[in-house]
Write a protein that holds these residues in place. Structure first.
Motif, PDB file in Angstrom:
ATOM      1  N   ARG A  43       0.802  -1.224   0.000  1.00 28.23           N
ATOM      2  CA  ARG A  43       0.000   0.000   0.000  1.00 28.23           C
ATOM      3  C   ARG A  43       0.835   1.276   0.000  1.00 28.23           C
ATOM      4  O   ARG A  43       0.307   2.366  -0.208  1.00 28.23           O
ATOM      5  CB  ARG A  43      -0.927   0.005   1.224  1.00 28.23           C
ATOM      6  CG  ARG A  43      -2.088  -0.949   1.108  1.00 28.23           C
ATOM      7  CD  ARG A  43      -3.092  -0.729   2.226  1.00 28.23           C
ATOM      8  NE  ARG A  43      -2.502  -0.884   3.547  1.00 28.23           N
ATOM      9  CZ  ARG A  43      -2.467  -2.028   4.235  1.00 28.23           C
ATOM     10  NH1 ARG A  43      -2.986  -3.105   3.729  1.00 28.23           N
ATOM     11  NH2 ARG A  43      -1.910  -2.068   5.433  1.00 28.23           N
ATOM     12  N   LEU A  44       2.131   1.192   0.243  1.00 26.32           N
ATOM     13  CA  LEU A  44       2.977   2.378   0.345  1.00 26.32           C
ATOM     14  C   LEU A  44       2.916   3.289  -0.890  1.00 26.32           C
ATOM     15  O   LEU A  44       2.837   4.506  -0.730  1.00 26.32           O
ATOM     16  CB  LEU A  44       4.421   1.994   0.642  1.00 26.32           C
ATOM     17  CG  LEU A  44       4.714   1.626   2.096  1.00 26.32           C
ATOM     18  CD1 LEU A  44       6.165   1.186   2.238  1.00 26.32           C
ATOM     19  CD2 LEU A  44       4.426   2.777   3.020  1.00 26.32           C
ATOM     20  N   PRO A  45       2.945   2.776  -2.121  1.00 26.02           N
ATOM     21  CA  PRO A  45       2.893   3.692  -3.270  1.00 26.02           C
ATOM     22  C   PRO A  45       1.585   4.470  -3.360  1.00 26.02           C
ATOM     23  O   PRO A  45       1.533   5.545  -3.959  1.00 26.02           O
ATOM     24  CB  PRO A  45       3.036   2.766  -4.483  1.00 26.02           C
ATOM     25  CG  PRO A  45       3.668   1.547  -3.965  1.00 26.02           C
ATOM     26  CD  PRO A  45       3.195   1.402  -2.556  1.00 26.02           C
ATOM     27  N   LEU A  46       0.527   3.972  -2.762  1.00 27.24           N
ATOM     28  CA  LEU A  46      -0.771   4.636  -2.821  1.00 27.24           C
ATOM     29  C   LEU A  46      -1.046   5.494  -1.606  1.00 27.24           C
ATOM     30  O   LEU A  46      -2.074   6.178  -1.538  1.00 27.24           O
ATOM     31  CB  LEU A  46      -1.876   3.581  -2.951  1.00 27.24           C
ATOM     32  CG  LEU A  46      -1.719   2.614  -4.124  1.00 27.24           C
ATOM     33  CD1 LEU A  46      -2.780   1.541  -4.066  1.00 27.24           C
ATOM     34  CD2 LEU A  46      -1.764   3.352  -5.436  1.00 27.24           C
ATOM     35  N   ASP A  47      -0.134   5.497  -0.643  1.00 22.19           N
ATOM     36  CA  ASP A  47      -0.327   6.230   0.594  1.00 22.19           C
ATOM     37  C   ASP A  47      -0.072   7.716   0.380  1.00 22.19           C
ATOM     38  O   ASP A  47       1.018   8.127   0.008  1.00 22.19           O
ATOM     39  CB  ASP A  47       0.620   5.671   1.666  1.00 22.19           C
ATOM     40  CG  ASP A  47       0.360   6.256   3.027  1.00 22.19           C
ATOM     41  OD1 ASP A  47      -0.716   6.859   3.230  1.00 22.19           O
ATOM     42  OD2 ASP A  47       1.230   6.103   3.910  1.00 22.19           O
TER      43      ASP A  47
END
Length: 53
Positions: A43-47
């Motif tokens: 989920r980090l790239p979308l955070d």
């Protein structure tokens, strides 16, 4: 003939080594206790709240 046998043995040992290494990597990725860590990293790239420089 000795070189042919040594070459075949080296190829077989190398193949077995990489199969074992791949198996360990798959087991690590699918181990239940690592699920939360991998989901967080996915989920980090979308955070939107992450640190941006």
């Amino acid at each position: 003939m000795m070189q042919v046998h040594a070459s075949a043995l080296a190829g077989t040992v190398g193949l077995l080594f990489f199969i074992a290494l791949f198996s360990v990597a798959v087991l690590y990725a699918l181990w239940p206790s690592n699920k939360q860590t991998f989901e967080h990293m996915a989920r980090l790239p979308l955070d939107d709240e992450g640190d941006k420089q």
